[in-house]
Motif scaffolding. Structure first.
Motif, mmCIF file in Angstrom:
data_model
loop_
_atom_site.group_PDB
_atom_site.id
_atom_site.type_symbol
_atom_site.label_atom_id
_atom_site.label_comp_id
_atom_site.label_asym_id
_atom_site.label_seq_id
_atom_site.Cartn_x
_atom_site.Cartn_y
_atom_site.Cartn_z
ATOM 1 N N VAL A 120 68.586 39.881 55.691
ATOM 2 C CA VAL A 120 67.746 40.775 56.512
ATOM 3 C C VAL A 120 66.347 40.788 55.885
ATOM 4 O O VAL A 120 66.200 40.693 54.665
ATOM 5 C CB VAL A 120 68.325 42.199 56.569
ATOM 6 N N GLY A 121 65.345 40.878 56.744
ATOM 7 C CA GLY A 121 63.968 40.857 56.249
ATOM 8 C C GLY A 121 63.126 41.994 56.805
ATOM 9 O O GLY A 121 63.237 42.302 57.992
ATOM 10 N N VAL A 122 62.325 42.604 55.915
ATOM 11 C CA VAL A 122 61.433 43.709 56.330
ATOM 12 C C VAL A 122 60.063 43.514 55.657
ATOM 13 O O VAL A 122 59.955 42.957 54.566
ATOM 14 C CB VAL A 122 62.017 45.074 55.937
ATOM 15 N N PRO A 123 58.995 43.980 56.303
ATOM 16 C CA PRO A 123 57.660 43.890 55.696
ATOM 17 C C PRO A 123 57.384 45.143 54.839
ATOM 18 O O PRO A 123 57.957 46.207 55.071
ATOM 19 C CB PRO A 123 56.738 43.832 56.907
ATOM 20 N N PHE A 124 56.502 45.002 53.864
ATOM 21 C CA PHE A 124 56.043 46.172 53.112
ATOM 22 C C PHE A 124 54.646 45.854 52.553
ATOM 23 O O PHE A 124 54.225 44.685 52.485
ATOM 24 C CB PHE A 124 57.015 46.551 51.991
ATOM 25 N N THR A 125 53.983 46.904 52.156
ATOM 26 C CA THR A 125 52.616 46.770 51.623
ATOM 27 C C THR A 125 52.588 47.293 50.190
ATOM 28 O O THR A 125 53.129 48.373 49.895
ATOM 29 C CB THR A 125 51.613 47.570 52.468
ATOM 30 N N TYR A 126 52.001 46.499 49.350
ATOM 31 C CA TYR A 126 51.884 46.888 47.939
ATOM 32 C C TYR A 126 50.494 46.500 47.451
ATOM 33 O O TYR A 126 50.103 45.323 47.561
ATOM 34 C CB TYR A 126 52.957 46.184 47.118
ATOM 35 N N ASN A 127 49.765 47.520 46.951
ATOM 36 C CA ASN A 127 48.393 47.285 46.471
ATOM 37 C C ASN A 127 47.552 46.597 47.546
ATOM 38 O O ASN A 127 46.881 45.572 47.301
ATOM 39 C CB ASN A 127 48.372 46.477 45.169
ATOM 40 N N ASP A 128 47.609 47.149 48.762
ATOM 41 C CA ASP A 128 46.817 46.663 49.898
ATOM 42 C C ASP A 128 47.101 45.200 50.248
ATOM 43 O O ASP A 128 46.257 44.518 50.822
ATOM 44 C CB ASP A 128 45.308 46.848 49.628
ATOM 45 N N LYS A 129 48.327 44.765 49.921
ATOM 46 C CA LYS A 129 48.689 43.381 50.208
ATOM 47 C C LYS A 129 50.040 43.376 50.953
ATOM 48 O O LYS A 129 50.958 44.116 50.580
ATOM 49 C CB LYS A 129 48.790 42.583 48.912
ATOM 50 N N THR A 130 50.154 42.572 51.974
ATOM 51 C CA THR A 130 51.376 42.549 52.804
ATOM 52 C C THR A 130 52.381 41.545 52.229
ATOM 53 O O THR A 130 52.012 40.412 51.862
ATOM 54 C CB THR A 130 51.036 42.165 54.243
#
Length: 444
Positions: A120-130
């Motif tokens: 399964v795959g999901v997006p996330f943002t960390y330190n203004d980076k996708t």
């Protein structure tokens, strides 16, 4: 056991594809969302350390940033077949349901398919980076001590079951092997021997039936050989006499008196052969598998009176007194065969009763049976011979016969005919006093 294991795997795998796959996808999707929610809510976490911790906890994680750089956490996938378009879609903000969309084929591994596409795959943002996060459980790390115990238990059960099956199969096959060997011996006409099979199940019943069959075959074989021997002897004796006296008759200087005597002997032996042949043919018809009876309604006392009339000349010749007491009876049976019964019993009584003796005949009609009794004051029969009196070719004592030696088949015919009419015949005798034959016939 191997076949059942394969079938069980295919059934369970099909059930996973049809029923559990979407649930498994939802469960792992929730875990992945929880991971990214934690990452996005705690911006001070070390991303690399966090994913390493999750990998140690039992997950395989594949992370791709917006620049296309990919990092693998945990054990590598067996097959890395994730499409680039799927990665781009997750980076674009859409979730990836690889477990749910896995091909639903029976022969394609479902839950255990260690492929990067089966995640399964999901997006996330960390330190203004996708980033795009792809994960699935690491089944090797999730394989706990409980699973090891269960697996060991299954293996032990399989081994014990296999050994038990071999032991049971051996015990089942052993009596069958004995039966096979015994059957081969029977095929070779070797009827001796006893089956050493003491079981209470169906095989034990089969062994008892086979043993009983073998004993019957052995007895039939003995009777057959005795029958052939007796028939050969009974045919050979009169034939030799006929041949011998025929050679004597060829002497042209033979006196007329002796010639007549020899001719009478030949005639007597010929009649004996004719009688023996007729009785053998009668016994053959009685021994047929299907009942040879042709039942008819007829007057039984009238039949007896007719038979007595035929023998009146012998009664007068031997000056034997005859006493009769007969009820009028309409009986349903085979008149041709029953005639042989009365004729044989009366002939025996006349043959073995001395001149001036007595014969008494009773025919009684009761409610259920017809009772026939014939008593004579003849020479009688020794007690040790009574049990075999109805055996074929059995003659008590050749010295008892008078003018013409019997064939030894008359009483056997009597017993067989009465038995076919569902009746029974009994004999009581005292040597030097006389004999009584009792025939009981049920009314059909």
């Amino acid at each position: 056991m191997l076949t059942s294991t394969v079938i069980a795997f295919l059934v369970v795998n099909t059930y996973y594809h049809q029923q559990l796959k979407e649930q498994n996808d939802t469960k792992n999707m929730n875990i992945a969302l929880a991971m990214v929610e934690y990452i996005e809510s705690d911006g001070h976490s070390n991303l690399d350390n966090y994913f390493k911790t999750q990998a140690v906890a039992g997950y395989k994680i594949f992370v791709v940033d917006e620049d296309g750089d990919a990092t693998m956490y945990g054990a590598p996938f067996r097959v890395e077949n994730l499409r680039a378009t799927s990665v781009e879609r997750v980076l674009g903000g859409k979730p990836y349901h690889g477990m749910r969309d896995l091909k639903a084929e029976t022969f394609m591994t479902g839950f255990f398919s260690d492929e990067l596409a089966n995640t399964v795959g999901v997006p996330f943002t960390y330190n203004d980076k996708t980033y795009a996060l792809f994960m699935r459980p690491d089944l090797k790390l999730l394989f706990t001590e409980v699973h090891i115990l269960l697996g060991g238990m299954v293996i032990v059960m399989a081994v014990v079951s296999l050994l038990s099956m071999l032991i049971v199969a051996k015990k089942l096959i052993e009596p069958i092997t004995k039966l096979t060997i015994a059957a081969k011996k029977v095929g070779e006409e070797k009827f001796s021997g006893t089956l050493d099979i003491s079981r209470r199940d169906e095989i034990g019943q089969l062994a008892k039936s086979f043993q009983h069959m073998t004993e019957r075959l052995s007895e039939n074989d003995r009777i057959r050989k005795e029958f052939i021997s007796d028939v050969s002897h009974d045919f050979q004796s009169p034939l030799l006499n006929i041949k011998g006296y025929a050679n004597l008759l060829m002497d042209s200087e033979l006196p007329e008196t002796e010639r007549n005597n020899y001719a009478k002997v030949i005639q007597s032996e010929t009649e004996r052969l004719s009688s023996l042949t007729k009785q053998l043919l009668l016994l053959t018809s009685l021994d047929q598998l299907e009942s040879p009876l042709d039942p008819k309604r007829f007057n039984l006392d009238g039949q007896l009176m007719e038979i007595i009339r035929r023998h009146r000349w012998l009664l007068e010749e031997k000056q034997i007194s005859l006493a009769m007491e007969m009820d009028e009876i309409e009986f349903s049976g085979d008149p041709a065969f029953l005639e042989k019964v009365w004729e044989n019993l009366l002939s025996n009584a006349l043959k073995y009763t001395s001149t001036g003796g007595e014969i008494e005949i009773n025919l009684i009609d009761d409610e259920e049976n017809v009772l026939f009794k014939i008593r004579d004051t003849g020479v009688g029969i020794p007690e040790e011979h009574l049990k075999r009196l109805f055996d074929r070719f059995y003659r008590v004592d050749h010295s008892r016969t008078q003018e013409i030696e019997g064939t030894g088949l008359g009483l056997s015919i009597v017993h067989q005919v009465v038995k076919l009419h569902r009746g029974n015949v009994e004999v009581e005798s005292q040597e030097g006093v006389g004999t009584v034959f009792i025939v009981v016939l049920p009314k059909l």
